[in-house]
Motif scaffolding. Structure first.
Motif, PDB file in Angstrom:
ATOM      1  N   ALA A 101      -4.179  -3.927  -5.553  1.00 12.27           N
ATOM      2  CA  ALA A 101      -4.163  -3.091  -4.349  1.00 12.27           C
ATOM      3  C   ALA A 101      -5.561  -2.539  -4.058  1.00 12.27           C
ATOM      4  N   ALA A 102      -6.279  -2.164  -5.103  1.00 14.46           N
ATOM      5  CA  ALA A 102      -7.644  -1.658  -4.911  1.00 14.46           C
ATOM      6  C   ALA A 102      -8.530  -2.757  -4.317  1.00 14.46           C
ATOM      7  N   GLN A 103      -8.385  -3.966  -4.825  1.00 11.45           N
ATOM      8  CA  GLN A 103      -9.187  -5.080  -4.315  1.00 11.45           C
ATOM      9  C   GLN A 103      -8.857  -5.358  -2.849  1.00 11.45           C
ATOM     10  N   GLU A 104      -7.576  -5.348  -2.522  1.00 14.31           N
ATOM     11  CA  GLU A 104      -7.172  -5.597  -1.136  1.00 14.31           C
ATOM     12  C   GLU A 104      -7.673  -4.481  -0.214  1.00 14.31           C
ATOM     13  N   ALA A 105      -7.607  -3.242  -0.676  1.00 16.03           N
ATOM     14  CA  ALA A 105      -8.105  -2.125   0.129  1.00 16.03           C
ATOM     15  C   ALA A 105      -9.611  -2.237   0.336  1.00 16.03           C
ATOM     16  N   MET A 106     -10.325  -2.670  -0.688  1.00 16.08           N
ATOM     17  CA  MET A 106     -11.771  -2.847  -0.553  1.00 16.08           C
ATOM     18  C   MET A 106     -12.098  -3.968   0.437  1.00 16.08           C
ATOM     19  N   LYS A 107     -11.324  -5.037   0.420  1.00 15.52           N
ATOM     20  CA  LYS A 107     -11.548  -6.109   1.403  1.00 15.52           C
ATOM     21  C   LYS A 107     -11.327  -5.576   2.816  1.00 15.52           C
ATOM     22  N   ASP A 108     -10.259  -4.793   2.988  1.00 17.34           N
ATOM     23  CA  ASP A 108      -9.999  -4.189   4.303  1.00 17.34           C
ATOM     24  C   ASP A 108     -11.137  -3.243   4.692  1.00 17.34           C
ATOM     25  N   ALA A 109     -11.641  -2.511   3.717  1.00 18.25           N
ATOM     26  CA  ALA A 109     -12.746  -1.590   3.994  1.00 18.25           C
ATOM     27  C   ALA A 109     -13.986  -2.352   4.443  1.00 18.25           C
ATOM     28  N   PHE A 110     -14.262  -3.466   3.811  1.00 20.35           N
ATOM     29  CA  PHE A 110     -15.419  -4.261   4.207  1.00 20.35           C
ATOM     30  C   PHE A 110     -15.277  -4.738   5.650  1.00 20.35           C
ATOM     31  N   ARG A 111     -14.076  -5.202   5.989  1.00 22.13           N
ATOM     32  CA  ARG A 111     -13.839  -5.677   7.360  1.00 22.13           C
ATOM     33  C   ARG A 111     -13.986  -4.546   8.384  1.00 22.13           C
ATOM     34  N   ASN A 112     -13.700  -3.315   7.980  1.00 21.13           N
ATOM     35  CA  ASN A 112     -13.743  -2.164   8.895  1.00 21.13           C
ATOM     36  C   ASN A 112     -14.914  -1.230   8.623  1.00 21.13           C
ATOM     37  N   TRP A 113     -15.879  -1.667   7.835  1.00 20.36           N
ATOM     38  CA  TRP A 113     -16.930  -0.786   7.325  1.00 20.36           C
ATOM     39  C   TRP A 113     -17.667  -0.024   8.418  1.00 20.36           C
ATOM     40  N   SER A 114     -17.968  -0.659   9.513  1.00 19.28           N
ATOM     41  CA  SER A 114     -18.763   0.019  10.538  1.00 19.28           C
ATOM     42  C   SER A 114     -18.022   1.219  11.135  1.00 19.28           C
ATOM     43  N   ALA A 132      -5.114   1.826   0.084  1.00 16.48           N
ATOM     44  CA  ALA A 132      -4.564   1.278  -1.159  1.00 16.48           C
ATOM     45  C   ALA A 132      -3.136   1.767  -1.406  1.00 16.48           C
ATOM     46  N   THR A 133      -2.866   3.030  -1.124  1.00 17.98           N
ATOM     47  CA  THR A 133      -1.497   3.525  -1.327  1.00 17.98           C
ATOM     48  C   THR A 133      -0.541   2.854  -0.350  1.00 17.98           C
ATOM     49  N   ARG A 134      -0.993   2.632   0.890  1.00 24.42           N
ATOM     50  CA  ARG A 134      -0.140   1.916   1.848  1.00 24.42           C
ATOM     51  C   ARG A 134       0.110   0.481   1.395  1.00 24.42           C
ATOM     52  N   ILE A 135      -0.892  -0.144   0.823  1.00 24.95           N
ATOM     53  CA  ILE A 135      -0.746  -1.515   0.320  1.00 24.95           C
ATOM     54  C   ILE A 135       0.281  -1.553  -0.805  1.00 24.95           C
ATOM     55  N   VAL A 136       0.204  -0.609  -1.721  1.00 22.18           N
ATOM     56  CA  VAL A 136       1.169  -0.554  -2.825  1.00 22.18           C
ATOM     57  C   VAL A 136       2.584  -0.364  -2.284  1.00 22.18           C
ATOM     58  N   LEU A 137       2.743   0.591  -1.378  1.00 26.27           N
ATOM     59  CA  LEU A 137       4.076   0.848  -0.818  1.00 26.27           C
ATOM     60  C   LEU A 137       4.613  -0.381  -0.091  1.00 26.27           C
ATOM     61  N   ARG A 150       5.624  -2.950  -2.735  1.00 28.75           N
ATOM     62  CA  ARG A 150       6.873  -2.574  -3.397  1.00 28.75           C
ATOM     63  C   ARG A 150       8.068  -2.782  -2.485  1.00 28.75           C
ATOM     64  N   GLN A 151       7.888  -2.414  -1.231  1.00 23.60           N
ATOM     65  CA  GLN A 151       8.985  -2.585  -0.284  1.00 23.60           C
ATOM     66  C   GLN A 151       9.310  -4.063  -0.112  1.00 23.60           C
ATOM     67  N   LYS A 152       8.274  -4.876  -0.028  1.00 21.39           N
ATOM     68  CA  LYS A 152       8.457  -6.313   0.173  1.00 21.39           C
ATOM     69  C   LYS A 152       9.154  -6.943  -1.033  1.00 21.39           C
ATOM     70  N   ASN A 153       8.738  -6.596  -2.213  1.00 20.24           N
ATOM     71  CA  ASN A 153       9.247  -7.223  -3.437  1.00 20.24           C
ATOM     72  C   ASN A 153      10.393  -6.472  -4.103  1.00 20.24           C
ATOM     73  N   LYS A 154      10.642  -5.236  -3.665  1.00 26.32           N
ATOM     74  CA  LYS A 154      11.699  -4.396  -4.233  1.00 26.32           C
ATOM     75  C   LYS A 154      11.527  -4.228  -5.740  1.00 26.32           C
TER      76      LYS A 154
END
Length: 177
Positions: free
Chosen positions: A46-59, A73-78, A81-85
């Protein structure tokens, strides 16, 4: 290459360098935040995915990136979890990441945080990471008074658990071999 294209390239290079510095200095802290928040097995992904999103939105986010990546990252985790239950918190101790070392006191704190209700554990993760109740409220959509209440109840329970641990350790020491 035109002057405008050269300026645009330099701007992109500066933003990329800023992000790289941010990533290097904050990735491990973000993983720890997610672990304290309750995302054990999925924290690093989740941290890695959040960092990728941050890079895309950095400006647009570089004025408050630490806050932004924690919320993302917390939204990604939630979402995960929701997707995979799957709630994988209880698997944490059987699948510790190889590159993260845990001291016995860090493991004790994580075990104690695991005993808290989800809302209290999440608030404590934000507080441990240095955020104030007003900031936490804004990021989680709660009222500041609710955040303070969760924090107060969590601290009370953590203090009681710590006292129990100290008493148990003292009893073990006095019983001796």
């Amino acid at each position: 290459m035109s002057t405008f294209e050269q300026l645009e390239t330099k701007t992109q290079d500066v933003l990329r360098d800023e992000f790289e510095d941010f990533y290097r200095g904050n990735f491990a802290d973000l993983v720890w935040f997610l672990i304290r928040w309750g995302a054990r097995a999925e924290a690093e992904d989740a941290a890695q995915e959040a960092m990728k999103d941050a890079f895309r939105n950095w400006s647009s986010i570089h004025s408050a990136p630490r806050l932004w990546v924690r919320a993302a990252a917390t939204r990604i985790v939630l979402r995960h979890r929701q997707k995979n239950k799957l709630l994988q918190n209880k698997l944490f101790f059987s699948c510790l990441a190889d590159h993260v070392s845990y001291s016995s006191s860090a493991l004790l704190v994580l075990e104690m945080l695991d005993t808290l209700p989800r809302e209290q554990r999440e608030v404590m993760a934000w507080i441990i990471d240095g955020y104030e109740p007003g900031e936490i409220a804004a990021m989680t959509g709660q009222k500041p008074a609710t955040v303070r209440s969760h924090a107060r109840h969590a601290r009370e329970k953590l203090k009681a658990l710590h006292r129990q641990h100290i008493e148990a350790a003292g009893k073990e020491a006095s019983d001796g071999p």
